[in-house]
Design a protein around this motif. Sequence first.
Motif, PDB file in Angstrom:
ATOM      1  N   UNK A 468       0.854  -1.182   0.000  1.00 33.10           N
ATOM      2  CA  UNK A 468       0.000   0.000   0.000  1.00 33.10           C
ATOM      3  C   UNK A 468       0.892   1.235   0.000  1.00 33.10           C
ATOM      4  N   UNK A 469       0.769   2.065  -1.032  1.00 31.37           N
ATOM      5  CA  UNK A 469       1.582   3.269  -1.160  1.00 31.37           C
ATOM      6  C   UNK A 469       0.768   4.455  -0.638  1.00 31.37           C
ATOM      7  N   UNK A 470       1.361   5.201   0.271  1.00 34.11           N
ATOM      8  CA  UNK A 470       0.691   6.329   0.929  1.00 34.11           C
ATOM      9  C   UNK A 470       0.354   7.402  -0.109  1.00 34.11           C
ATOM     10  N   UNK A 471      -0.925   7.785  -0.166  1.00 34.36           N
ATOM     11  CA  UNK A 471      -1.375   8.769  -1.156  1.00 34.36           C
ATOM     12  C   UNK A 471      -0.710  10.130  -0.947  1.00 34.36           C
ATOM     13  N   UNK A 472      -0.300  10.428   0.317  1.00 34.23           N
ATOM     14  CA  UNK A 472       0.294  11.731   0.609  1.00 34.23           C
ATOM     15  C   UNK A 472       1.769  11.800   0.228  1.00 34.23           C
ATOM     16  N   UNK A 473       2.364  10.611  -0.017  1.00 34.86           N
ATOM     17  CA  UNK A 473       3.790  10.562  -0.329  1.00 34.86           C
ATOM     18  C   UNK A 473       4.055  10.119  -1.771  1.00 34.86           C
ATOM     19  N   UNK A 474       3.000  10.056  -2.536  1.00 32.46           N
ATOM     20  CA  UNK A 474       3.101   9.595  -3.911  1.00 32.46           C
ATOM     21  C   UNK A 474       3.989  10.519  -4.733  1.00 32.46           C
ATOM     22  N   UNK A 475       4.998   9.955  -5.382  1.00 33.41           N
ATOM     23  CA  UNK A 475       5.846  10.703  -6.308  1.00 33.41           C
ATOM     24  C   UNK A 475       5.533  10.200  -7.709  1.00 33.41           C
ATOM     25  N   UNK A 476       4.622  10.875  -8.384  1.00 34.59           N
ATOM     26  CA  UNK A 476       4.128  10.412  -9.694  1.00 34.59           C
ATOM     27  C   UNK A 476       4.917  11.091 -10.793  1.00 34.59           C
ATOM     28  N   UNK A 477       5.391  10.415 -11.805  1.00 37.43           N
ATOM     29  CA  UNK A 477       5.228   8.994 -12.103  1.00 37.43           C
ATOM     30  C   UNK A 477       6.419   8.134 -11.749  1.00 37.43           C
ATOM     31  N   UNK A 478       7.366   8.621 -10.942  1.00 33.17           N
ATOM     32  CA  UNK A 478       8.636   7.928 -10.810  1.00 33.17           C
ATOM     33  C   UNK A 478       8.517   6.564 -10.130  1.00 33.17           C
ATOM     34  N   UNK A 479       7.536   6.376  -9.259  1.00 35.29           N
ATOM     35  CA  UNK A 479       7.456   5.112  -8.531  1.00 35.29           C
ATOM     36  C   UNK A 479       6.772   4.005  -9.328  1.00 35.29           C
ATOM     37  N   UNK A 480       6.347   4.283 -10.553  1.00 37.50           N
ATOM     38  CA  UNK A 480       5.445   3.339 -11.216  1.00 37.50           C
ATOM     39  C   UNK A 480       6.023   2.806 -12.514  1.00 37.50           C
ATOM     40  N   UNK A 481       5.813   1.517 -12.689  1.00 36.26           N
ATOM     41  CA  UNK A 481       6.324   0.840 -13.878  1.00 36.26           C
ATOM     42  C   UNK A 481       5.564  -0.470 -14.020  1.00 36.26           C
ATOM     43  N   UNK A 482       6.240  -1.529 -14.524  1.00 35.10           N
ATOM     44  CA  UNK A 482       5.638  -2.853 -14.643  1.00 35.10           C
ATOM     45  C   UNK A 482       5.864  -3.617 -13.344  1.00 35.10           C
ATOM     46  N   UNK A 483       4.835  -4.338 -12.899  1.00 38.05           N
ATOM     47  CA  UNK A 483       4.934  -5.146 -11.684  1.00 38.05           C
ATOM     48  C   UNK A 483       4.539  -6.587 -11.991  1.00 38.05           C
ATOM     49  N   UNK A 484       5.124  -7.518 -11.256  1.00 37.08           N
ATOM     50  CA  UNK A 484       4.693  -8.906 -11.306  1.00 37.08           C
ATOM     51  C   UNK A 484       4.948  -9.558  -9.949  1.00 37.08           C
ATOM     52  N   UNK A 485       4.308 -10.729  -9.750  1.00 39.47           N
ATOM     53  CA  UNK A 485       4.449 -11.450  -8.500  1.00 39.47           C
ATOM     54  C   UNK A 485       5.129 -12.795  -8.737  1.00 39.47           C
ATOM     55  N   UNK A 486       5.755 -13.284  -7.677  1.00 40.29           N
ATOM     56  CA  UNK A 486       6.398 -14.599  -7.695  1.00 40.29           C
ATOM     57  C   UNK A 486       5.971 -15.349  -6.433  1.00 40.29           C
ATOM     58  N   UNK A 487       5.665 -16.639  -6.619  1.00 40.14           N
ATOM     59  CA  UNK A 487       5.246 -17.470  -5.504  1.00 40.14           C
ATOM     60  C   UNK A 487       6.116 -18.728  -5.460  1.00 40.14           C
ATOM     61  N   UNK A 488       6.491 -19.159  -4.255  1.00 39.32           N
ATOM     62  CA  UNK A 488       7.164 -20.433  -4.043  1.00 39.32           C
ATOM     63  C   UNK A 488       6.391 -21.188  -2.966  1.00 39.32           C
TER      64      UNK A 488
END
Length: 559
Positions: A468-488
């Motif tokens: 969860x990224x804090x809405x008050x600390x959002x630095x747009x657009x630098x924090x955002x890109x492609x995301x994926x998950x990995x499970x083991x």
Amino acid sequence: MHLENDLAIVCYISNPGDIALVVSLELQMNKTGSFQRIVFMYSDDKDIWKDPVLQNISKVSGSLYPPSSAELRLTIDKKKMQCPDDFAMFRCKVKGFDQVTHNVEEQFTEPISVSYCTLLPSIQIRTEQPQMHLENDLAIVCYISNPGDIASVFSLELQMNKTGSFQRIVFMYSDDKDIWKDPVLQNISKVSGSLYPPSSAELRLTIDKKKMQCPDDFAMFRCKVRGFDQVTHNVEEQFTEPISVSYCTLLPSIQIRTEQPQMHLENDLAIVCYISNPGDIASVFSLELQMNKTGSFQRIVFMYSDGKDIWKDTVLQNISKVSGSLYPPSSAELRLTIDKKKMQCQDAIAMFRCKMRGFDQVTHNVEEQFTEPISVSYCTLLLSIQIRADQATMHLENDLAIVCYISNPGNIASVFSLELQMNKTGSFQRIVFMYSDDKDIWKDAILQNISKVSGSLSSPSSAELRLVIDKKKMQCPHDFAMFRCKMRGFDQVTHNVEEQFTDPISVSYCVSSVQSKRHRIPTANYAGVIVIAAIGIVILVASGLLWKRHRYKRSKTYY
């Protein structure tokens, strides 16, 4: 019935309206793309012809007065009918004097299509095919369904098209008397039939079921009849529409199917070759399973007797077993069963097809047949890990959450870790790693300062990592890109550690941002603006104090 009566084409006025006088009636015909006048009546029984061919076989009668019964009647002599050349599209044209407008009105009818040929004697063709392959002989029959005025049938002929044009294969000129033109069919067939009476005239070609060479003997067929017309005293000739005769569809049918579990590794995977309809197959020599992974089908296993097989694919041999039987043909089956504990997904899976070889008790030939290929995909049953973004509708209305979760745990008994990765520079890098409930390891210090992680691994069905990224600390657009998950996680059936990635998603928080048409002040200049504003306020306050002190001194002087 054909030529029972003459053919009449009539132009008439059903409602004269205000027409006081019909000036002319005209019949037009379209055979070449446009309507042309063929006959024109300008007075009672007075006409002008423009078509000499129809003029020679027809007569015109009619009247122009009174308008309510005005009529032009073209009658074509039934004995002189030349079908189909005389017939095409027809329409009428009328010109008349309108007693109200005092104008000459002109009007056309809608065209009609006149076909006299539909009344000709009708010759038909049909096939009599068995329900099962080689159960009975195959018959192709030429017959006359409606003799019309045909008093005598001179000949019936069967033609075949295998090379692009129809050629005569057999010709019957009298009862059971025929002339052959196709020696191949002659050797495996017989012809019977009769030419008299015309109503039961028939030519029957019967192909011996024991000598059938499928599919080489079959193509397009049509019939031809020649007969004497007792009314026109002409020899009529007619062809049927062609038909396609396919005997091969009745061959014994070999099938392929898969028996797949609903859940990953719940059961073994079975690929089965079997015969759904043995036909005349008395003995199955072999069943073979083939696989295509490299562009062509190769044998992977071959069964030549009950429970006896020859392997050609050592990889599948090590993780599979073969069972089945070749007798009786109606229950012949080759079953390849892949061990659920040894499944190597997805490398072992590709396109499969079956091949059957068997002895036909009727033709005494060895039949060979392949199934259509099928695609076997076992991987679709794997446990499923997902990723989603919970985004606010309005920019910074709520915090942004990126969630890794398992929608289908399959046989996973324990989740060891969930990991969120980000790609901003061309490759995915770990940003946070959860190895126990609410226990995590950060690899991205920037996101760590503006975010928090929560979740649980205890139950695989509800395992979740939530960033969860804090809405008050959002630095747009630098924090955002492609995301994926990995499970083991640990698989309770295979006793292996399973590892899986989600497909990447693109998270863009900026798209919901409310923008102003004015130029925004860069973030870096905010401090300067604040300092300038503060200095301005100090100056204003000091000026106010000095002004008040000055006024106070003046007022004291006056007193």
